[in-house]
Design a protein around this motif. Structure first.
Motif, PDB file in Angstrom:
ATOM      1  N   GLN A  53      28.766  36.249  39.424  1.00 31.38           N
ATOM      2  CA  GLN A  53      28.771  36.994  38.165  1.00 31.38           C
ATOM      3  C   GLN A  53      29.672  36.316  37.128  1.00 31.38           C
ATOM      4  O   GLN A  53      30.728  35.808  37.482  1.00 31.38           O
ATOM      5  CB  GLN A  53      29.300  38.410  38.399  1.00 31.38           C
ATOM      6  CG  GLN A  53      28.520  39.204  39.421  1.00 31.38           C
ATOM      7  CD  GLN A  53      29.200  40.527  39.681  1.00 31.38           C
ATOM      8  OE1 GLN A  53      29.365  41.324  38.769  1.00 31.38           O
ATOM      9  NE2 GLN A  53      29.625  40.746  40.929  1.00 31.38           N
ATOM     10  N   TYR A  80      34.306  41.256  36.235  1.00 33.69           N
ATOM     11  CA  TYR A  80      35.418  42.092  35.781  1.00 33.69           C
ATOM     12  C   TYR A  80      35.348  42.309  34.278  1.00 33.69           C
ATOM     13  O   TYR A  80      34.889  41.450  33.531  1.00 33.69           O
ATOM     14  CB  TYR A  80      36.773  41.451  36.113  1.00 33.69           C
ATOM     15  CG  TYR A  80      37.109  41.501  37.578  1.00 33.69           C
ATOM     16  CD1 TYR A  80      37.377  42.709  38.210  1.00 33.69           C
ATOM     17  CD2 TYR A  80      37.158  40.344  38.336  1.00 33.69           C
ATOM     18  CE1 TYR A  80      37.687  42.756  39.559  1.00 33.69           C
ATOM     19  CE2 TYR A  80      37.472  40.384  39.683  1.00 33.69           C
ATOM     20  CZ  TYR A  80      37.733  41.596  40.281  1.00 33.69           C
ATOM     21  OH  TYR A  80      38.039  41.645  41.613  1.00 33.69           O
ATOM     22  N   TRP A  81      35.851  43.431  33.844  1.00 28.98           N
ATOM     23  CA  TRP A  81      36.002  43.700  32.418  1.00 28.98           C
ATOM     24  C   TRP A  81      37.239  42.951  31.941  1.00 28.98           C
ATOM     25  O   TRP A  81      38.128  42.645  32.730  1.00 28.98           O
ATOM     26  CB  TRP A  81      36.185  45.196  32.166  1.00 28.98           C
ATOM     27  CG  TRP A  81      37.403  45.742  32.859  1.00 28.98           C
ATOM     28  CD1 TRP A  81      37.470  46.245  34.124  1.00 28.98           C
ATOM     29  CD2 TRP A  81      38.754  45.781  32.363  1.00 28.98           C
ATOM     30  NE1 TRP A  81      38.759  46.600  34.434  1.00 28.98           N
ATOM     31  CE2 TRP A  81      39.571  46.334  33.383  1.00 28.98           C
ATOM     32  CE3 TRP A  81      39.342  45.405  31.159  1.00 28.98           C
ATOM     33  CZ2 TRP A  81      40.929  46.524  33.228  1.00 28.98           C
ATOM     34  CZ3 TRP A  81      40.713  45.593  31.020  1.00 28.98           C
ATOM     35  CH2 TRP A  81      41.488  46.152  32.039  1.00 28.98           C
ATOM     36  N   TYR A  82      37.275  42.672  30.695  1.00 29.44           N
ATOM     37  CA  TYR A  82      38.492  42.135  30.119  1.00 29.44           C
ATOM     38  C   TYR A  82      38.724  42.852  28.813  1.00 29.44           C
ATOM     39  O   TYR A  82      37.941  42.708  27.873  1.00 29.44           O
ATOM     40  CB  TYR A  82      38.404  40.624  29.892  1.00 29.44           C
ATOM     41  CG  TYR A  82      39.660  40.083  29.243  1.00 29.44           C
ATOM     42  CD1 TYR A  82      40.830  39.954  29.989  1.00 29.44           C
ATOM     43  CD2 TYR A  82      39.689  39.753  27.902  1.00 29.44           C
ATOM     44  CE1 TYR A  82      41.995  39.493  29.404  1.00 29.44           C
ATOM     45  CE2 TYR A  82      40.852  39.291  27.317  1.00 29.44           C
ATOM     46  CZ  TYR A  82      42.002  39.156  28.064  1.00 29.44           C
ATOM     47  OH  TYR A  82      43.154  38.721  27.485  1.00 29.44           O
ATOM     48  N   ARG A  84      31.318  38.202  43.844  1.00 27.94           N
ATOM     49  CA  ARG A  84      31.999  38.076  42.546  1.00 27.94           C
ATOM     50  C   ARG A  84      31.735  36.712  41.916  1.00 27.94           C
ATOM     51  O   ARG A  84      31.612  36.595  40.697  1.00 27.94           O
ATOM     52  CB  ARG A  84      33.507  38.273  42.718  1.00 27.94           C
ATOM     53  CG  ARG A  84      33.893  39.687  43.041  1.00 27.94           C
ATOM     54  CD  ARG A  84      34.213  40.429  41.782  1.00 27.94           C
ATOM     55  NE  ARG A  84      34.643  41.778  42.091  1.00 27.94           N
ATOM     56  CZ  ARG A  84      34.457  42.772  41.265  1.00 27.94           C
ATOM     57  NH1 ARG A  84      33.877  42.577  40.104  1.00 27.94           N
ATOM     58  NH2 ARG A  84      34.866  43.980  41.573  1.00 27.94           N
ATOM     59  N   ASP A 134      32.568  35.775  34.773  1.00 25.65           N
ATOM     60  CA  ASP A 134      33.932  36.301  34.872  1.00 25.65           C
ATOM     61  C   ASP A 134      34.113  37.228  36.064  1.00 25.65           C
ATOM     62  O   ASP A 134      34.874  38.194  36.010  1.00 25.65           O
ATOM     63  CB  ASP A 134      34.369  36.973  33.573  1.00 25.65           C
ATOM     64  CG  ASP A 134      35.197  36.030  32.714  1.00 25.65           C
ATOM     65  OD1 ASP A 134      35.563  34.934  33.205  1.00 25.65           O
ATOM     66  OD2 ASP A 134      35.481  36.375  31.561  1.00 25.65           O
ATOM     67  N   TYR A 135      33.390  36.921  37.132  1.00 23.64           N
ATOM     68  CA  TYR A 135      33.488  37.626  38.416  1.00 23.64           C
ATOM     69  C   TYR A 135      33.122  39.104  38.307  1.00 23.64           C
ATOM     70  O   TYR A 135      33.441  39.891  39.185  1.00 23.64           O
ATOM     71  CB  TYR A 135      34.896  37.476  39.021  1.00 23.64           C
ATOM     72  CG  TYR A 135      35.399  36.061  38.976  1.00 23.64           C
ATOM     73  CD1 TYR A 135      34.876  35.088  39.824  1.00 23.64           C
ATOM     74  CD2 TYR A 135      36.367  35.677  38.058  1.00 23.64           C
ATOM     75  CE1 TYR A 135      35.319  33.767  39.768  1.00 23.64           C
ATOM     76  CE2 TYR A 135      36.813  34.359  37.991  1.00 23.64           C
ATOM     77  CZ  TYR A 135      36.280  33.418  38.845  1.00 23.64           C
ATOM     78  OH  TYR A 135      36.719  32.131  38.771  1.00 23.64           O
ATOM     79  N   PHE A 177      44.951  46.407  33.683  1.00 22.30           N
ATOM     80  CA  PHE A 177      44.999  44.944  33.635  1.00 22.30           C
ATOM     81  C   PHE A 177      45.958  44.405  34.693  1.00 22.30           C
ATOM     82  O   PHE A 177      45.624  43.507  35.458  1.00 22.30           O
ATOM     83  CB  PHE A 177      45.424  44.484  32.237  1.00 22.30           C
ATOM     84  CG  PHE A 177      45.758  43.024  32.153  1.00 22.30           C
ATOM     85  CD1 PHE A 177      44.765  42.072  31.985  1.00 22.30           C
ATOM     86  CD2 PHE A 177      47.077  42.585  32.258  1.00 22.30           C
ATOM     87  CE1 PHE A 177      45.075  40.721  31.916  1.00 22.30           C
ATOM     88  CE2 PHE A 177      47.393  41.239  32.188  1.00 22.30           C
ATOM     89  CZ  PHE A 177      46.388  40.309  32.018  1.00 22.30           C
ATOM     90  N   VAL A 184      44.753  44.565  38.333  1.00 19.90           N
ATOM     91  CA  VAL A 184      43.759  43.538  38.668  1.00 19.90           C
ATOM     92  C   VAL A 184      44.410  42.158  38.759  1.00 19.90           C
ATOM     93  O   VAL A 184      43.952  41.299  39.505  1.00 19.90           O
ATOM     94  CB  VAL A 184      42.620  43.536  37.613  1.00 19.90           C
ATOM     95  CG1 VAL A 184      41.697  42.352  37.783  1.00 19.90           C
ATOM     96  CG2 VAL A 184      41.843  44.835  37.677  1.00 19.90           C
ATOM     97  N   GLU A 185      45.489  41.942  38.034  1.00 21.08           N
ATOM     98  CA  GLU A 185      46.102  40.618  37.930  1.00 21.08           C
ATOM     99  C   GLU A 185      47.152  40.313  38.993  1.00 21.08           C
ATOM    100  O   GLU A 185      47.562  39.163  39.125  1.00 21.08           O
ATOM    101  CB  GLU A 185      46.738  40.456  36.545  1.00 21.08           C
ATOM    102  CG  GLU A 185      45.739  40.163  35.454  1.00 21.08           C
ATOM    103  CD  GLU A 185      45.167  38.764  35.549  1.00 21.08           C
ATOM    104  OE1 GLU A 185      45.915  37.792  35.763  1.00 21.08           O
ATOM    105  OE2 GLU A 185      43.948  38.636  35.397  1.00 21.08           O
ATOM    106  N   HIS A 197      42.011  32.833  40.140  1.00 24.60           N
ATOM    107  CA  HIS A 197      40.972  33.879  40.158  1.00 24.60           C
ATOM    108  C   HIS A 197      39.812  33.456  41.055  1.00 24.60           C
ATOM    109  O   HIS A 197      39.309  34.240  41.854  1.00 24.60           O
ATOM    110  CB  HIS A 197      40.457  34.164  38.741  1.00 24.60           C
ATOM    111  CG  HIS A 197      41.286  35.137  37.990  1.00 24.60           C
ATOM    112  ND1 HIS A 197      41.262  36.488  38.232  1.00 24.60           N
ATOM    113  CD2 HIS A 197      42.170  34.958  36.978  1.00 24.60           C
ATOM    114  CE1 HIS A 197      42.092  37.105  37.405  1.00 24.60           C
ATOM    115  NE2 HIS A 197      42.659  36.198  36.637  1.00 24.60           N
ATOM    116  N   ALA A 253      38.255  35.244  44.485  1.00 24.40           N
ATOM    117  CA  ALA A 253      36.962  35.915  44.351  1.00 24.40           C
ATOM    118  C   ALA A 253      36.063  35.687  45.561  1.00 24.40           C
ATOM    119  O   ALA A 253      35.936  34.566  46.052  1.00 24.40           O
ATOM    120  CB  ALA A 253      36.254  35.434  43.083  1.00 24.40           C
TER     121      ALA A 253
END
Length: 174
Positions: free
Chosen positions: A72, A77-79, A69, A74-75, A92, A95-96, A61, A65
């Protein structure tokens, strides 16, 4: 071959602590990326429970990034945690794909087995691991043909040298 997370910590920190003010660290619970702040003057990639695969995944990750990113938590991103419905699972996986393609390459550079992670053990939908793996493979092959991100190339070379592994080919991603 033995795979020790301490080797990854050492190799990563030797490669990026000075140039990017970023360190890989062992965590106890959920993995997280934390940018430098008033309390800790360096960025931290914290991986879970000493798992070698978790360290590779979290590093992937970071290798992907961009500068914004990396400023911030966790870059940015939402999780959505385990237990996702079909729509959240699709988001998900979208993004992965790129980080898991990089993780696969990192794993190959170590000689470590790679498994895609749909990360939805208790979800309302049973993820299609084979379809997701195929998308990750396609992305890995695009990176192989067009070039991995610069920091990923650096770390892949470090890992290959440390583990005595050859360069990658398309056949490695079968």
């Amino acid at each position: 071959m033995s795979f020790c997370y301490r080797d990854l910590i050492s190799l990563f920190n030797q490669s990026f602590a000075d140039t990017y003010n970023t360190r890989l660290e062992l965590g106890n619970d959920e993995p997280i990326y934390l940018p430098a702040d008033a309390e800790v003057p360096y960025h931290r990639i914290i991986f879970a429970h000493g798992f070698f695969a978790s360290a590779l995944h979290e590093v992937a990750h970071w290798l992907l990034a961009g500068e914004a990113r990396r400023q911030q938590p966790d870059y940015g991103y939402w999780y959505h945690p385990d237990g996702r419905d079909a729509e959240a699972q699709a988001a998900f996986e979208a993004v992965e794909v790129k980080p898991q393609a990089i993780e696969w390459a990192l794993s190959l550079c170590c000689g470590f087995p790679f498994n895609v992670s749909c990360d939805n053990l208790n979800g309302c939908v049973d993820p299609d691991r084979h379809a997701f793996r195929a998308r990750v493979r396609e992305q890995a092959l695009r990176y192989l043909a067009g070039g991995f991100p610069a920091r990923a190339r650096i770390f892949m070379d470090v890992l290959r040298q440390h583990y005595g592994r050859p360069g990658l080919s398309a056949a490695d991603f079968d």
